[in-house]
Design a protein around this motif. Structure first.
Motif, mmCIF file in Angstrom:
data_model
loop_
_atom_site.group_PDB
_atom_site.id
_atom_site.type_symbol
_atom_site.label_atom_id
_atom_site.label_comp_id
_atom_site.label_asym_id
_atom_site.label_seq_id
_atom_site.Cartn_x
_atom_site.Cartn_y
_atom_site.Cartn_z
ATOM 1 N N VAL A 150 -48.452 64.670 30.551
ATOM 2 C CA VAL A 150 -48.932 64.899 29.184
ATOM 3 C C VAL A 150 -49.385 66.352 29.028
ATOM 4 O O VAL A 150 -49.104 67.014 28.029
ATOM 5 N N ARG A 151 -50.059 66.864 30.046
ATOM 6 C CA ARG A 151 -50.500 68.255 29.978
ATOM 7 C C ARG A 151 -49.298 69.203 29.835
ATOM 8 O O ARG A 151 -49.302 70.103 28.995
ATOM 9 N N ASP A 154 -47.725 69.089 26.470
ATOM 10 C CA ASP A 154 -48.510 69.825 25.471
ATOM 11 C C ASP A 154 -48.188 71.318 25.493
ATOM 12 O O ASP A 154 -48.109 71.959 24.445
ATOM 13 N N ARG A 155 -47.981 71.864 26.683
ATOM 14 C CA ARG A 155 -47.598 73.275 26.807
ATOM 15 C C ARG A 155 -46.272 73.518 26.091
ATOM 16 O O ARG A 155 -46.102 74.481 25.356
ATOM 17 N N VAL A 157 -44.883 71.702 23.729
ATOM 18 C CA VAL A 157 -45.035 71.547 22.276
ATOM 19 C C VAL A 157 -45.617 72.838 21.687
ATOM 20 O O VAL A 157 -45.165 73.320 20.645
ATOM 21 N N GLY A 158 -46.589 73.430 22.385
ATOM 22 C CA GLY A 158 -47.182 74.692 21.935
ATOM 23 C C GLY A 158 -46.140 75.809 21.855
ATOM 24 O O GLY A 158 -46.097 76.563 20.880
ATOM 25 N N GLU A 161 -43.781 75.255 18.912
ATOM 26 C CA GLU A 161 -44.429 75.654 17.651
ATOM 27 C C GLU A 161 -44.433 77.168 17.504
ATOM 28 O O GLU A 161 -44.122 77.688 16.435
ATOM 29 N N ASP A 193 -52.357 60.722 20.120
ATOM 30 C CA ASP A 193 -53.571 61.383 19.660
ATOM 31 C C ASP A 193 -53.773 62.702 20.412
ATOM 32 O O ASP A 193 -54.114 63.717 19.816
ATOM 33 N N LEU A 194 -53.503 62.696 21.717
ATOM 34 C CA LEU A 194 -53.678 63.914 22.509
ATOM 35 C C LEU A 194 -52.673 64.985 22.110
ATOM 36 O O LEU A 194 -53.017 66.153 21.950
ATOM 37 N N LEU A 195 -51.400 64.597 21.947
ATOM 38 C CA LEU A 195 -50.353 65.593 21.721
ATOM 39 C C LEU A 195 -50.223 65.992 20.248
ATOM 40 O O LEU A 195 -49.747 67.082 19.946
ATOM 41 N N GLY A 196 -50.611 65.102 19.353
ATOM 42 C CA GLY A 196 -50.547 65.439 17.929
ATOM 43 C C GLY A 196 -49.143 65.652 17.397
ATOM 44 O O GLY A 196 -48.921 66.507 16.543
#
Ligand SMILES: Nc1ncnc2c1ncn2[C@@H]1O[C@H](COP(=O)(O)OP(=O)(O)O)[C@@H](O)[C@H]1O
Ligand SMILES: [Mg+2]
Lengths: 265, 83
Positions: A150-151, A154-155, A157-158, A161, A193-196
């Motif tokens: 998940v961590r 998230d990187r 996904v960032g 974006e 919820d964490l990743l949005g």
């Protein structure tokens, strides 16, 4: 016809990207779509064996880029679906043989003759990942319900974006409903919820995935497989259909849902 | 520690990830956040009297964006004088 280019990526390795690409491509082809999948993992070719096409490879993507063959010659036709093709990664060459603009050019050449181009990204956030996302119209991020996966998701996904690739959709793979029920695994709600980001599918942990990869036959071809059903649903969502999510997290819910969907019992 | 009081691991995973993600996304380490807090408090106390013990400053998530949230109670001047 103009194909939608979909890249499947993750950050962390081993979460199920190649499995997802093979299954989604096969499910889309089974729905009558023209599909080309591309292995973007130069030096660690795998999509060919997962699709059972390893014996048919003559040319690879680097041969196309370096002009040793035409694009059509590197496209391997699937054994079962005549409108499903694989463009294999090069196994021996150095990663820098491919650039983001090469990928964009190849995808642009494929667009007029396909409905979907699906790219299997390598793990990480280096060159291979950049190559894989360059031509993408849409990105799917695969993760497992585990802290490290998940961590890393998230990187990624960032970065997507920041690169203005738009918000990706999430495939949550290898969810174990029993562990979730016992509060010993992050639930789909927790991860979302964490990743949005938005969810496109939850794929349960399922041994039939391993059996399918042993045979070189993606699990979507197995009508009884739970993971296969989850991937078939994602393929329908990629075609714009609204398919309710399988309820994997309630006692009996999974089997009930599967039985309903497959018309068994 | 008994079975019934043990926190289930999913909860730990979520709490730990919440913290890690907020620091990853802002590229701010817990140590940097701590010194940011201290400098902020120092700057504020040049102008108004605050109660350093009651101050809460931290990063919070709001969907995919982060915000720095500060709750800084001020010492009431009149009450302070009377007391
Ligand atoms: N839903 C699943 N259930 C069980 N095993 C899975 C599932 N998804 C993937 N796997 C297994 O996990 C391993 C890694 O998958 P793979 O698709 O190669 O990951 P990646 O391409 O992200 O490195 C493989 O052995 C695969 O069979
Ligand atoms: Mg892979």
């Amino acid at each position: 016809m103009t194909a939608q280019v979909i890249t499947v990526t993750s950050g962390k390795g081993g979460v199920g990207k190649t499995t997802a690409v093979a299954n989604l491509a096969t499910a889309l082809a089974a729905d009558g779509k023209k599909v080309v999948c591309m292995d973007g993992d130069i030096g660690l070719r795998n999509l060919d064996v997962i699709m059972g096409l390893e014996n048919r490879i003559v040319y690879d993507i680097v041969d196309v880029i370096e002009g040793r063959c035409k694009l059509k010659q590197a496209m391997i036709r699937d054994k079962h679906y005549p409108d499903l093709y694989l463009i294999p990664a090069a196994q021996t060459r150095d990663k820098n043989a491919v650039s983001p603009s090469d990928m964009t050019r190849i995808c642009n050449d494929l667009r007029p003759d396909a409905d979907f181009v699906i790219i299997d990204s390598p793990a990480g956030i280096e060159r291979g990942f950049r190559n894989a996302i360059a031509p993408a119209d849409r990105v799917l991020v695969v993760t497992n319900p585990e802290v490290s996966a998940v961590r890393d998701a998230d990187r990624v996904v960032g970065i997507l974006e920041a690169e203005e690739k738009g918000s990706p959709s999430l495939i949550l793979n290898r969810l174990n409903p029993t562990l979730v029920r016992n509060n010993d695994m992050l639930s789909a709600e927790d991860v979302l919820d964490l990743l949005g980001i938005q969810l496109i599918g939850i794929v349960p942990e399922d041994e039939s995935v391993i059996i399918g990869s042993n045979r070189g036959a993606p699990v979507v071809t197995d009508a009884k497989s739970r993971a296969g059903q989850a991937f078939r649903n994602i393929a329908k969502r990629l075609q714009g259909q609204e398919i309710p999510f399988m309820d994997l997290e309630q006692q009996g819910g999974l089997w009930g849902a599967i039985q309903k969907l497959t018309g068994r019992k | 520690m008994g079975f019934f009081t043990r926190k289930r691991s999913a909860e730990s995973a979520k709490e730990r990830l919440q913290l890690v993600l907020v620091h990853d996304r802002t590229d701010l380490t817990p140590a940097q956040l701590e010194s940011l807090k201290n400098e902020l408090l120092e700057a504020i106390s040049h102008y108004i009297e605050i109660d350093p013990e009651a101050v809460q400053i931290g990063l919070e998530r709001d969907g995919r964006s982060q915000k720095l949230v500060a709750d800084i109670p001020l010492r009431s001047v009149s009450r302070h004088r009377a007391g």
